[in-house]
Design a protein around this motif. Sequence first.
Motif, PDB file in Angstrom:
ATOM      1  N   ARG A 180       0.846  -1.194   0.000  1.00 32.21           N
ATOM      2  CA  ARG A 180       0.000   0.000   0.000  1.00 32.21           C
ATOM      3  C   ARG A 180       0.884   1.248   0.000  1.00 32.21           C
ATOM      4  O   ARG A 180       0.934   2.013   0.970  1.00 32.21           O
ATOM      5  CB  ARG A 180      -0.984  -0.004   1.171  1.00 32.21           C
ATOM      6  CG  ARG A 180      -0.407  -0.353   2.507  1.00 32.21           C
ATOM      7  CD  ARG A 180      -1.417  -0.498   3.625  1.00 32.21           C
ATOM      8  NE  ARG A 180      -2.082   0.713   4.024  1.00 32.21           N
ATOM      9  CZ  ARG A 180      -1.593   1.601   4.888  1.00 32.21           C
ATOM     10  NH1 ARG A 180      -0.416   1.428   5.433  1.00 32.21           N
ATOM     11  NH2 ARG A 180      -2.284   2.659   5.206  1.00 32.21           N
ATOM     12  N   PRO A 181       1.598   1.451  -1.106  1.00 27.49           N
ATOM     13  CA  PRO A 181       2.536   2.575  -1.177  1.00 27.49           C
ATOM     14  C   PRO A 181       1.805   3.915  -1.246  1.00 27.49           C
ATOM     15  O   PRO A 181       0.643   3.979  -1.650  1.00 27.49           O
ATOM     16  CB  PRO A 181       3.311   2.308  -2.465  1.00 27.49           C
ATOM     17  CG  PRO A 181       2.357   1.536  -3.316  1.00 27.49           C
ATOM     18  CD  PRO A 181       1.560   0.690  -2.357  1.00 27.49           C
ATOM     19  N   PRO A 182       2.497   4.981  -0.867  1.00 28.92           N
ATOM     20  CA  PRO A 182       1.888   6.311  -0.955  1.00 28.92           C
ATOM     21  C   PRO A 182       1.764   6.766  -2.411  1.00 28.92           C
ATOM     22  O   PRO A 182       2.383   6.194  -3.305  1.00 28.92           O
ATOM     23  CB  PRO A 182       2.871   7.202  -0.197  1.00 28.92           C
ATOM     24  CG  PRO A 182       4.166   6.479  -0.246  1.00 28.92           C
ATOM     25  CD  PRO A 182       3.839   5.019  -0.310  1.00 28.92           C
ATOM     26  N   ALA A 183       0.967   7.800  -2.621  1.00 31.19           N
ATOM     27  CA  ALA A 183       0.958   8.482  -3.911  1.00 31.19           C
ATOM     28  C   ALA A 183       2.350   9.083  -4.103  1.00 31.19           C
ATOM     29  O   ALA A 183       3.020   9.426  -3.125  1.00 31.19           O
ATOM     30  CB  ALA A 183      -0.114   9.562  -3.929  1.00 31.19           C
ATOM     31  N   SER A 184       2.798   9.196  -5.343  1.00 30.82           N
ATOM     32  CA  SER A 184       4.152   9.688  -5.593  1.00 30.82           C
ATOM     33  C   SER A 184       4.232  10.461  -6.894  1.00 30.82           C
ATOM     34  O   SER A 184       3.471  10.210  -7.825  1.00 30.82           O
ATOM     35  CB  SER A 184       5.149   8.521  -5.676  1.00 30.82           C
ATOM     36  OG  SER A 184       5.191   7.800  -4.477  1.00 30.82           O
ATOM     37  N   SER A 185       5.176  11.375  -6.933  1.00 32.34           N
ATOM     38  CA  SER A 185       5.526  12.093  -8.153  1.00 32.34           C
ATOM     39  C   SER A 185       7.042  12.147  -8.237  1.00 32.34           C
ATOM     40  O   SER A 185       7.712  12.299  -7.217  1.00 32.34           O
ATOM     41  CB  SER A 185       4.987  13.524  -8.140  1.00 32.34           C
ATOM     42  OG  SER A 185       3.589  13.541  -8.081  1.00 32.34           O
ATOM     43  N   ALA A 186       7.557  12.032  -9.451  1.00 32.08           N
ATOM     44  CA  ALA A 186       9.001  12.146  -9.679  1.00 32.08           C
ATOM     45  C   ALA A 186       9.234  13.225 -10.722  1.00 32.08           C
ATOM     46  O   ALA A 186       8.604  13.207 -11.792  1.00 32.08           O
ATOM     47  CB  ALA A 186       9.584  10.818 -10.154  1.00 32.08           C
ATOM     48  N   VAL A 187      10.129  14.146 -10.404  1.00 31.73           N
ATOM     49  CA  VAL A 187      10.404  15.269 -11.279  1.00 31.73           C
ATOM     50  C   VAL A 187      11.906  15.375 -11.487  1.00 31.73           C
ATOM     51  O   VAL A 187      12.665  15.416 -10.512  1.00 31.73           O
ATOM     52  CB  VAL A 187       9.879  16.591 -10.659  1.00 31.73           C
ATOM     53  CG1 VAL A 187      10.141  17.773 -11.584  1.00 31.73           C
ATOM     54  CG2 VAL A 187       8.405  16.480 -10.305  1.00 31.73           C
ATOM     55  N   GLN A 188      12.335  15.413 -12.750  1.00 27.72           N
ATOM     56  CA  GLN A 188      13.751  15.675 -13.012  1.00 27.72           C
ATOM     57  C   GLN A 188      13.948  17.180 -12.999  1.00 27.72           C
ATOM     58  O   GLN A 188      13.198  17.927 -13.633  1.00 27.72           O
ATOM     59  CB  GLN A 188      14.179  15.099 -14.358  1.00 27.72           C
ATOM     60  CG  GLN A 188      15.661  15.333 -14.635  1.00 27.72           C
ATOM     61  CD  GLN A 188      16.164  14.566 -15.828  1.00 27.72           C
ATOM     62  OE1 GLN A 188      15.834  13.415 -16.003  1.00 27.72           O
ATOM     63  NE2 GLN A 188      16.972  15.219 -16.644  1.00 27.72           N
ATOM     64  N   VAL A 189      14.955  17.620 -12.247  1.00 25.54           N
ATOM     65  CA  VAL A 189      15.243  19.048 -12.114  1.00 25.54           C
ATOM     66  C   VAL A 189      16.642  19.341 -12.641  1.00 25.54           C
ATOM     67  O   VAL A 189      17.497  18.458 -12.684  1.00 25.54           O
ATOM     68  CB  VAL A 189      15.112  19.506 -10.643  1.00 25.54           C
ATOM     69  CG1 VAL A 189      13.681  19.349 -10.151  1.00 25.54           C
ATOM     70  CG2 VAL A 189      16.072  18.752  -9.730  1.00 25.54           C
ATOM     71  N   ALA A 190      16.868  20.585 -13.017  1.00 28.48           N
ATOM     72  CA  ALA A 190      18.182  20.985 -13.543  1.00 28.48           C
ATOM     73  C   ALA A 190      19.244  20.962 -12.454  1.00 28.48           C
ATOM     74  O   ALA A 190      20.421  20.729 -12.731  1.00 28.48           O
ATOM     75  CB  ALA A 190      18.100  22.374 -14.171  1.00 28.48           C
ATOM     76  N   GLY A 191      18.847  21.190 -11.223  1.00 29.47           N
ATOM     77  CA  GLY A 191      19.800  21.178 -10.128  1.00 29.47           C
ATOM     78  C   GLY A 191      19.106  21.471  -8.815  1.00 29.47           C
ATOM     79  O   GLY A 191      17.961  21.922  -8.791  1.00 29.47           O
ATOM     80  N   LEU A 192      19.813  21.190  -7.738  1.00 28.16           N
ATOM     81  CA  LEU A 192      19.325  21.493  -6.394  1.00 28.16           C
ATOM     82  C   LEU A 192      20.183  22.613  -5.825  1.00 28.16           C
ATOM     83  O   LEU A 192      21.033  23.168  -6.528  1.00 28.16           O
ATOM     84  CB  LEU A 192      19.365  20.223  -5.538  1.00 28.16           C
ATOM     85  CG  LEU A 192      18.424  19.117  -6.040  1.00 28.16           C
ATOM     86  CD1 LEU A 192      18.708  17.796  -5.339  1.00 28.16           C
ATOM     87  CD2 LEU A 192      16.970  19.524  -5.864  1.00 28.16           C
TER      88      LEU A 192
END
Length: 137
Positions: free
Chosen positions: A109-121
């Motif tokens: 029962r995993p959580p909802a998730s989103s993955a975003v590639q970003v240019a940098g942190l």
Amino acid sequence: MVGVNEKAEITHIPEPEGVVPGNGYTNVVTGTGRLVAVAGQVALDSDGKLVGEGDPEAQARQIFENLRRCLAAAGVGFDEVIKLTYFLTDIAYLPAVRKVRDEFVDVSRPPASSAVQVAGLFRPDLLLEIEAFAVAP
């Protein structure tokens, strides 16, 4: 603090009608209780030193430990997490993040998730950042 036997009322809806099921995440998670928002965590230890330079799995492990500590400070754990958001400087790191995530969350029962590639942190040696939302009873 939340008592040991108290649980948030959380419902997972992995396959809403007309929506493809998620791979390793739940499409919709609802809950009743107190919302807990955990700011994006990075792979810094308690002294502010980077853990896992150049190693996405080691950085993910430190991040999930930081998330665990933050959640505990709010009186909840990963069972109450309803949403994770991953910010990755390279989407190729996602399998390493998922591997570590599966050590912390209930994969049935995993959580909802989103993955975003970003240019940098905010620092160039950081490969990923993860934020969490949980529901406390």
